[in-house]
Design an enzyme around this catalytic site. Structure first.
Site, PDB file in Angstrom:
ATOM      1  N   ASP B  88      73.053  17.997  50.612  1.00 13.61           N
ATOM      2  CA  ASP B  88      72.238  19.041  51.246  1.00 13.61           C
ATOM      3  C   ASP B  88      71.278  18.367  52.215  1.00 13.61           C
ATOM      4  O   ASP B  88      71.129  17.138  52.224  1.00 13.61           O
ATOM      5  CB  ASP B  88      71.462  19.839  50.177  1.00 13.61           C
ATOM      6  CG  ASP B  88      70.893  21.157  50.723  1.00 13.61           C
ATOM      7  OD1 ASP B  88      71.209  21.513  51.874  1.00 13.61           O
ATOM      8  OD2 ASP B  88      70.138  21.805  49.985  1.00 13.61           O
ATOM      9  N   LYS B  89      70.652  19.188  53.035  1.00 15.69           N
ATOM     10  CA  LYS B  89      69.551  18.682  53.852  1.00 15.69           C
ATOM     11  C   LYS B  89      68.363  19.607  53.633  1.00 15.69           C
ATOM     12  O   LYS B  89      68.513  20.774  53.252  1.00 15.69           O
ATOM     13  CB  LYS B  89      69.945  18.572  55.327  1.00 15.69           C
ATOM     14  CG  LYS B  89      69.975  19.866  56.114  1.00 15.69           C
ATOM     15  CD  LYS B  89      68.823  19.977  57.070  1.00 15.69           C
ATOM     16  CE  LYS B  89      68.461  21.460  57.177  1.00 15.69           C
ATOM     17  NZ  LYS B  89      67.296  21.717  58.003  1.00 15.69           N
ATOM     18  N   HIS B  90      67.191  19.047  53.817  1.00 14.44           N
ATOM     19  CA  HIS B  90      65.980  19.854  53.678  1.00 14.44           C
ATOM     20  C   HIS B  90      65.034  19.504  54.808  1.00 14.44           C
ATOM     21  O   HIS B  90      64.880  18.333  55.157  1.00 14.44           O
ATOM     22  CB  HIS B  90      65.299  19.586  52.339  1.00 14.44           C
ATOM     23  CG  HIS B  90      63.996  20.327  52.205  1.00 14.44           C
ATOM     24  ND1 HIS B  90      63.934  21.649  51.841  1.00 14.44           N
ATOM     25  CD2 HIS B  90      62.720  19.933  52.430  1.00 14.44           C
ATOM     26  CE1 HIS B  90      62.672  22.037  51.832  1.00 14.44           C
ATOM     27  NE2 HIS B  90      61.904  21.018  52.191  1.00 14.44           N
ATOM     28  N   SER B  91      64.404  20.521  55.362  1.00 12.76           N
ATOM     29  CA  SER B  91      63.416  20.304  56.419  1.00 12.76           C
ATOM     30  C   SER B  91      62.052  20.698  55.907  1.00 12.76           C
ATOM     31  O   SER B  91      61.910  21.639  55.116  1.00 12.76           O
ATOM     32  CB  SER B  91      63.785  21.144  57.636  1.00 12.76           C
ATOM     33  OG  SER B  91      62.625  21.390  58.413  1.00 12.76           O
ATOM     34  N   THR B 139      64.978  30.108  56.415  1.00 13.56           N
ATOM     35  CA  THR B 139      66.417  30.337  56.537  1.00 13.56           C
ATOM     36  C   THR B 139      66.838  31.674  55.933  1.00 13.56           C
ATOM     37  O   THR B 139      67.675  32.392  56.498  1.00 13.56           O
ATOM     38  CB  THR B 139      67.175  29.168  55.881  1.00 13.56           C
ATOM     39  OG1 THR B 139      66.831  27.965  56.577  1.00 13.56           O
ATOM     40  CG2 THR B 139      68.680  29.367  55.940  1.00 13.56           C
ATOM     41  N   ARG B 187      48.385  26.069  43.425  1.00 13.18           N
ATOM     42  CA  ARG B 187      47.994  25.140  44.484  1.00 13.18           C
ATOM     43  C   ARG B 187      47.523  25.899  45.717  1.00 13.18           C
ATOM     44  O   ARG B 187      46.571  25.496  46.380  1.00 13.18           O
ATOM     45  CB  ARG B 187      49.178  24.239  44.863  1.00 13.18           C
ATOM     46  CG  ARG B 187      49.426  23.125  43.864  1.00 13.18           C
ATOM     47  CD  ARG B 187      50.763  22.463  44.142  1.00 13.18           C
ATOM     48  NE  ARG B 187      50.815  21.847  45.459  1.00 13.18           N
ATOM     49  CZ  ARG B 187      51.920  21.576  46.121  1.00 13.18           C
ATOM     50  NH1 ARG B 187      53.093  21.855  45.584  1.00 13.18           N
ATOM     51  NH2 ARG B 187      51.874  21.013  47.304  1.00 13.18           N
ATOM     52  N   SER B 202      57.372  19.119  44.396  1.00  9.99           N
ATOM     53  CA  SER B 202      57.794  20.502  44.609  1.00  9.99           C
ATOM     54  C   SER B 202      59.139  20.560  45.337  1.00  9.99           C
ATOM     55  O   SER B 202      60.080  21.225  44.902  1.00  9.99           O
ATOM     56  CB  SER B 202      56.717  21.234  45.420  1.00  9.99           C
ATOM     57  OG  SER B 202      57.145  22.527  45.779  1.00  9.99           O
ATOM     58  N   LYS B 206      63.253  21.016  43.408  1.00 12.02           N
ATOM     59  CA  LYS B 206      64.145  22.109  43.773  1.00 12.02           C
ATOM     60  C   LYS B 206      65.452  21.584  44.360  1.00 12.02           C
ATOM     61  O   LYS B 206      66.533  22.077  44.053  1.00 12.02           O
ATOM     62  CB  LYS B 206      63.448  23.063  44.739  1.00 12.02           C
ATOM     63  CG  LYS B 206      62.351  23.881  44.040  1.00 12.02           C
ATOM     64  CD  LYS B 206      61.646  24.840  44.982  1.00 12.02           C
ATOM     65  CE  LYS B 206      60.705  24.102  45.902  1.00 12.02           C
ATOM     66  NZ  LYS B 206      59.817  24.988  46.663  1.00 12.02           N
ATOM     67  N   LYS B 207      65.355  20.579  45.216  1.00 11.24           N
ATOM     68  CA  LYS B 207      66.576  20.045  45.836  1.00 11.24           C
ATOM     69  C   LYS B 207      67.446  19.346  44.791  1.00 11.24           C
ATOM     70  O   LYS B 207      68.670  19.502  44.795  1.00 11.24           O
ATOM     71  CB  LYS B 207      66.204  19.067  46.957  1.00 11.24           C
ATOM     72  CG  LYS B 207      65.722  19.761  48.214  1.00 11.24           C
ATOM     73  CD  LYS B 207      66.866  20.457  48.956  1.00 11.24           C
ATOM     74  CE  LYS B 207      66.574  21.933  49.174  1.00 11.24           C
ATOM     75  NZ  LYS B 207      67.660  22.635  49.869  1.00 11.24           N
TER      76      LYS B 207
END
Lengths: 463, 463
Positions: B88-91, B139, B187, B202, B206-207
Site C-alpha cells: 500500500d501507499k500512504h500520504s 480519498t 488528541r 496512529s 492503521k496501515k
C-alpha cells in the site's frame, strides 16, 4: 474582547511559550465555570494542560498570575475591616507536626496583649487548615477530637472569632478557591501532583485567600518530607516565597528537618494532649523531654511571625518572646478562648490522658543496646495512618485515639529492652502491620549517628 | 501477573523513563476496554499520558510496541490465505493529491498481469483510506462521488474484491484499530496532535493492520504539508520507516513537495474526473498539461511499489513500468473493475465533465503579467474546504462538485488577465471568501521563482 480558547492555552504551554495574564485568567474561569452551566473545557483538556505545566514549568509572572486567578476563583477573606495585622503559617506536612495548635494560641496571645484602637487583637491568625492525607497528619482531624469543636465556620464567623480571640482554626469551605479543588482532584490521578509550580499555586492560592500581611512557611526536608530531595524542597520554598511576595504578602520559608516524628505523640487526640501539656507547663523543667523539638520548632516559627508582625526586632528575639508567652500561660488562655469560641468543650483539657481511649496498646522495645540511628520517617507516618489515625482516601473517617508515642529521639542512647515506641489503635488487629513497619524502619547502631539540624535554611526575599 | 495501573505508566513516561512492553499493552488494553464494561482509565489520564509522550517522546522500541498494541486493538486484515504480495501507499495529506486513485489501479493492473498459481492477482493493494479533514482532501470523499460506490466493506468483502481486482479502496471500520479512534478523538482537543511519535503510531497502526509486505509513504513537505518544517517531516518519515521495518514490513518514505496543488483539479468529483482523463490517455500528448506533476508523482510512488513487489529492478524502472501501464489502458481497465466490484456506476466515466455539476463558477485572472511565484498551499487547501469540498468537523457532509481548477503551475509565465484559477461551488455565496483567500496568497513576480524538486529525499532502512 477576543475569546481565548482553552486549546490555544494548552498549545502555548505545550510549546514552552509564556502564557499571558489574560490566558491564565480565562483558563481558570473556564475551569470554575464548568461546575455551573457551561462546559468550556473538558477534564482531558485540563489534564493535558497540567502535564504541559509539569513538563514546561511556569515563569514567576505566570505562577503569580495563576495563583492569583485561583485565589480569586471563589470567596476570599477580607481582613481590611479588622484593621489588624494578619499572619499565618503553613507546613508542607509532617509526622507529629502539631505546631499549628501551639502557634495559633501564641500569636493570638501576643495579639490580645496589644489590641488595636477598636479593641481587636493587634495580630490575627485566620488559619485555614487541612486534613490528614497520605503519611501526614491534618490539623482539622486533631481539632475535631475535641467534643463540639466546629471547624466549619464561614468567613463571617471567622471574622467574629478573630475579633474575640486573635486566631481561628477552620477548614476550607467549598466556596474558597474552588479552582484548586477541581485541579487537585484531577492532578491526583493524572500524575501531575509533584510539580513544584502546581504545588505552589495550590498552597499559596489558599493561604493568600486569607488576606495576609505576612506568611511563614515550614517546608519539610528529610525522609518524612513530601518533596523527595532537599533541592526540590528548596525550589518549592523559593517559588512560594516569590509568589507570596509578588502578591504583597511578606513571606519567609524555613527548611526544617522531618527525619523523625516531631514531639512525643503522633496521631489525633494524642497530639492535642501533648499541646495542652506544653501550654500548661509554666516551667521548662515540667515540660516532657520528648516534646523538646516541637516546642523549639514552634518557637522558631512563631518567632519569625512575631518578628514580621513587629513584636520582635529579630526572629531570635521573637522565639524568646514565644517561649515566654508559652511559659506565662497566656498561650493556654488564648487556646481556651479559641476552643470555646469555636464550640469546643474545654473540660476535657483538665485530664487529657483520661480522654485518651485507645483500646489496644503495644510497646516496641529496643532489640539491643545502642543509639537510635535512623528511620524512614515517611514509613513511620504510614504506620500511624495504618493504625487508623490517617485515611486512605479523602472523606474516610479517622480514629481519634490511634497513634504512636515515641520514647526516644534520634541520637538517644538505648539499653536492650528499653521502650522505643508505643502503638495505639482502636482494635488490636490493627497493631500487627504497623508494628512490623516500625520494627523494620527503626535502626539502632553501635555509634551515635550524625544528627541533622532542626532548621536547615531560611528562604526569604533578598533585601 | 502483577496488575499495571495506568497512573504508574503516566508517572514513568512523565519522568522520562522507557515504558516496558507490558506497560504499553496494558495501557492500550485499558483504553479499549473502557468502551465496554470497565472504566480502568479516564479521559483525563489518557490526555495526561498523551501530553507526557508529546514532551518526552518514545524510543524506537516503545514506538514499535505502541504501534503494535494499537494495531492489534481490534480486527486486522489477514492476507495470508491470499498468498499474494500485499502493498500500500500512504500520504500525510495534501491538496489535489489524487495519487491513490491512480496508484491502486496501476498496481492492480500489474498484479492482474502476474497472477499467483491460485489465480489471484500477484500484487494486492488493500487500501484503507481516510476522509477530508482540515485543508487536505480525502480519498473516500472523492470515491463517494461515484454513484453506488461503496467504501464501507468489511474485511471479508475486502478480500473478495482483492481476489477479483488486485486492489480495493475502502474506509476504516469501527472495529479496525479502535484504540486509534479513541486516542485521536482526545488528541484533537488536548493539543497533542502534532507529536511525530503519536502521528507515527496512529498512521502505522492503521496501515500495518492491512497485513502488508511493503509500504510506500508519501511524506509532504512545503507550505501545504501537515508538518510545519522540513526537519519535522523528515523525522516523521524516519519514525514511520523505523516502525514499519520493526514490524517486518518493507517501508520506504519519499519526502515530496506540497507547495502548490497537485494536478489540474482539487476537490472531490473533479479529482476523479482528472484521474479518468489520465487513465484514458493513451498518448503522452493527449494528457492535460496541468496533470503533469500528479502523473509524475504517481509514477514515482508506483515505481517504488513495483520495485518493492519485485516487478522492477530499480524504482526508476518501476516508474517507467507504471507509466507504460497507464498509457496501455490496463490501469483504466483495473479501475473499471475495482469500481464495479465496489458497486460503483462506471457509465458516468464516459463523459466525466458532464457529471460535474457546480452551479457557481468564478475565474480569477492574473492581475498583471509575470511568473506565478508562490502561494501558501495550505491556504489554497482551506479555500477548497470553504468552497464546500472539505469539512469543518468529522461527520460534516462535503460537496461532490465544489473545488478549484488551476490554470498555471508555479514558475509558469502569465500575461495580464490570463486565467489563473477557477472556483466551483454549489452556491454563488460560497465563492467570495475563497476568492479573497486565493487572491491574497497567489503571488506573481517579475522574475522566475526558484522551483522546488517534486521529490526531495528518499528515507529507507540502511542496507
Amino acid at each position: 474582547m477576543t475569546t481565548i480558547h482553552p486549546i490555544d492555552i494548552i498549545l502555548h504551554k505545550r510549546d514552552g511559550l509564556a502564557l499571558t495574564d489574560a490566558e491564565i485568567h480565562a483558563l481558570i474561569r473556564a475551569i470554575v465555570d464548568r461546575t455551573t452551566e457551561k462546559q468550556l473545557i473538558t477534564d482531558a483538556q485540563i489534564a493535558s494542560f497540567l502535564m504541559a505545566v509539569f513538563q514546561r514549568g511556569l515563569n514567576p509572572q505566570e505562577l503569580a498570575t495563576l495563583t492569583s486567578a485561583m485565589r480569586t476563583s471563589g470567596d476570599t477573606f477580607d481582613a481590611a475591616p479588622l484593621h489588624t495585622f494578619t499572619i499565618d503559617k503553613h507546613s508542607t506536612g509532617g509526622v507529629g507536626d502539631k505546631t499549628s495548635l501551639l502557634i495559633a494560641p501564641i500569636l493570638a496571645a501576643a495579639g490580645l496583649a496589644s489590641p488595636t484602637p477598636a479593641g481587636i487583637p493587634g495580630i490575627c491568625v485566620p488559619m485555614i487548615s487541612g486534613r490528614s492525607l497520605g503519611h501526614t497528619g491534618g490539623t482539622l482531624d486533631k481539632l475535631e477530637t475535641i467534643p463540639g469543636f466546629n471547624t466549619q465556620l464561614n468567613l463571617t464567623q471567622l471574622a467574629d472569632v478573630l475579633k474575640k480571640c486573635g486566631a481561628a482554626l477552620i477548614g476550607q469551605t467549598p466556596r474558597i478557591v474552588p479552582a484548586d479543588r477541581i485541579l487537585y482532584g484531577l492532578r491526583d490521578h493524572t500524575g501531575t501532583v509533584e510539580s513544584p509550580f502546581l504545588i505552589t499555586a495550590s498552597i499559596m492560592s489558599k493561604k493568600l485567600a486569607e488576606d495576609l500581611n505576612a506568611l511563614v512557611l515550614d517546608v519539610k526536608v528529610g525522609s518524612g518530607a513530601f518533596m523527595p530531595t532537599y533541592e526540590k524542597s528548596r525550589l518549592l520554598a523559593e517559588l512560594m516565597v516569590q509568589t507570596g511576595e509578588a502578591s504583597g504578602t511578606r513571606t519567609v520559608a524555613l527548611l526544617t528537618s522531618m527525619d523523625e516524628p516531631l514531639g512525643r505523640f503522633s496521631g489525633n487526640w494524642v497530639e492535642v494532649w501533648e499541646c495542652i501539656d506544653i501550654m500548661r507547663a509554666t516551667h521548662k523543667e515540667t515540660r516532657h523531654p520528648m516534646s523538646r523539638d516541637i516546642i523549639q520548632l514552634s518557637n522558631i516559627l512563631a518567632g519569625w511571625m512575631l518578628h514580621l508582625a513587629g513584636r520582635a526586632d529579630t526572629p531570635e528575639a521573637g522565639a524568646s518572646l514565644s517561649d515566654e508567652i508559652l511559659l506565662s500561660g497566656e498561650a493556654y488562655k488564648a487556646w481556651l478562648r479559641i476552643v470555646t469560641a469555636q464550640g469546643g468543650d474545654t473540660a476535657i483539657f483538665m485530664d487529657p490522658a483520661a480522654h485518651h481511649k485507645s483500646t489496644a496498646t503495644r510497646t516496641i522495645t529496643a532489640p539491643h543496646s545502642g543509639y537510635l540511628a535512623s528511620m524512614d520517617c515517611k514509613q513511620v507516618g504510614w504506620a500511624v495512618q495504618r493504625l487508623g489515625a490517617g485515611r486512605t482516601k479523602p472523606g474516610d473517617p479517622v480514629s481519634a485515639h490511634a497513634g504512636i508515642e515515641m520514647h526516644a529521639k534520634l541520637g538517644d542512647r538505648l539499653e536492650a529492652n528499653q521502650p522505643l515506641i508505643t502503638l495505639f489503635a482502636e482494635d488490636p488487629s490493627l497493631l500487627d502491620e504497623p508494628e512490623d513497619m516500625l520494627r523494620k524502619t527503626l535502626q539502632i547502631s553501635a555509634t551515635p549517628p550524625q544528627l541533622q539540624p532542626l532548621i536547615h535554611e531560611v528562604v526569604k526575599k533578598p533585601n
